[in-house]
Design a protein around this motif. Sequence first.
Motif, PDB file in Angstrom:
ATOM      1  N   THR A  74     -15.821  12.234  21.879  1.00  0.00           N
ATOM      2  CA  THR A  74     -15.659  10.871  21.361  1.00  0.00           C
ATOM      3  C   THR A  74     -16.716   9.960  21.983  1.00  0.00           C
ATOM      4  O   THR A  74     -17.350   9.154  21.283  1.00  0.00           O
ATOM      5  N   TYR A  77     -20.034  10.662  20.358  1.00  0.00           N
ATOM      6  CA  TYR A  77     -20.089  10.055  19.027  1.00  0.00           C
ATOM      7  C   TYR A  77     -20.377   8.552  19.140  1.00  0.00           C
ATOM      8  O   TYR A  77     -21.236   8.014  18.439  1.00  0.00           O
ATOM      9  N   LEU A  78     -19.667   7.885  20.038  1.00  0.00           N
ATOM     10  CA  LEU A  78     -19.848   6.439  20.195  1.00  0.00           C
ATOM     11  C   LEU A  78     -21.263   6.113  20.677  1.00  0.00           C
ATOM     12  O   LEU A  78     -21.882   5.165  20.200  1.00  0.00           O
ATOM     13  N   HIS A  81     -23.587   6.033  17.836  1.00  0.00           N
ATOM     14  CA  HIS A  81     -23.340   5.076  16.752  1.00  0.00           C
ATOM     15  C   HIS A  81     -23.251   3.618  17.181  1.00  0.00           C
ATOM     16  O   HIS A  81     -23.387   2.721  16.370  1.00  0.00           O
ATOM     17  N   MET A  82     -22.995   3.352  18.450  1.00  0.00           N
ATOM     18  CA  MET A  82     -22.793   1.963  18.869  1.00  0.00           C
ATOM     19  C   MET A  82     -24.123   1.253  19.115  1.00  0.00           C
ATOM     20  O   MET A  82     -25.081   1.872  19.557  1.00  0.00           O
ATOM     21  N   ASP A  86     -21.512  -3.734  20.379  1.00  0.00           N
ATOM     22  CA  ASP A  86     -20.234  -3.076  20.079  1.00  0.00           C
ATOM     23  C   ASP A  86     -19.359  -2.896  21.318  1.00  0.00           C
ATOM     24  O   ASP A  86     -19.863  -2.655  22.411  1.00  0.00           O
ATOM     25  N   VAL A  88     -15.271  -1.243  22.467  1.00  0.00           N
ATOM     26  CA  VAL A  88     -14.212  -0.327  22.043  1.00  0.00           C
ATOM     27  C   VAL A  88     -12.861  -0.726  22.636  1.00  0.00           C
ATOM     28  O   VAL A  88     -12.742  -0.929  23.839  1.00  0.00           O
ATOM     29  N   ILE A 105     -19.732   3.695  27.823  1.00  0.00           N
ATOM     30  CA  ILE A 105     -19.199   3.049  26.627  1.00  0.00           C
ATOM     31  C   ILE A 105     -18.537   1.730  27.042  1.00  0.00           C
ATOM     32  O   ILE A 105     -17.743   1.700  27.985  1.00  0.00           O
ATOM     33  N   TYR A 116     -14.882  -1.057  17.513  1.00  0.00           N
ATOM     34  CA  TYR A 116     -14.327   0.294  17.349  1.00  0.00           C
ATOM     35  C   TYR A 116     -12.960   0.337  18.023  1.00  0.00           C
ATOM     36  O   TYR A 116     -12.730  -0.350  19.025  1.00  0.00           O
ATOM     37  N   VAL A 118     -10.547   3.406  19.548  1.00  0.00           N
ATOM     38  CA  VAL A 118     -10.374   4.837  19.824  1.00  0.00           C
ATOM     39  C   VAL A 118      -8.898   5.095  20.121  1.00  0.00           C
ATOM     40  O   VAL A 118      -8.309   4.433  20.971  1.00  0.00           O
TER      41      VAL A 118
END
Length: 258
Positions: A74, A77-78, A81-82, A86, A88, A105, A116, A118
């Motif tokens: 996860t 992925y972040l 893409h972030m 951004d 979370v 993150i 986002y 999660v």
Amino acid sequence: MPRGYVFDLDGTVYLDTKLIDGAAEVIQYLKDRGDRVVFLTNKSISTRIDYVNKLSLLGIETTLNEVVNSNYITAKYLMDHMNEKDKVLVIGEQPLVDELIEENIRITTNYKDATYVVIGWDREFNYEKINNAYQAWVRGAKLIATNPDRTCPINNGQIPDCGAMIGALEGATGEPIEIVTGKPSPLLAKYVMEHILRLPPSQCYMVGDRLETDIRMGIENEMNAVLVLTGITTKEMVEKAAYKPTYIIDSIRDIIAI
Ligand SMILES: [Mg+2]
């Protein structure tokens, strides 16, 4: 060319706190002959370090880069893409929060700031948490879940896993959560094959005890899918299954026969 082995943990390498007979020896044998090994778990309530410690205590010497859990994937992925604005919002337990922070993150506890959300397994899940996630989604936040497992086996039964949190949120939004990072996601399979094993799918063996996660991920990503019968799946269940394993073995111990 070496082979790459992706081992599920519970039901495959150990049952709860007990090592499956011969698992340590066979894994050492594979490593000694030059094959590559990675351990993969969907559980979001323990960190990768917890698994390194557990495996080492059970007699399987393991390094951090040999363990992938759904929290880690996860975070990967972040990271991909972030952008720098951004943030979370996390619905989940401390190990998930810790492992996202570990990978840099940015976290927020305010749904108004979240771009986002999660969602992981959370044994203190409640109305406030689902409302926060929902309000972030209403404001445009993207939803990501760590794993699709509906339940987790424990001694004498099963308890609700991340699938239950996913169900609650989908009930509120009326939409499926599209990004679920754990097994059987192709995101995870590709990451493991390309970045850890560094081998093509035909050289990789996904070894696990669950048809809908382990075997499905192996088949859908063109790996060899090996079912072990030491966990929750019986031979009879395979006959009715949508995803059929390439190989069925009684135990991880028999992996060298393939
Ligand atoms: Mg398992």
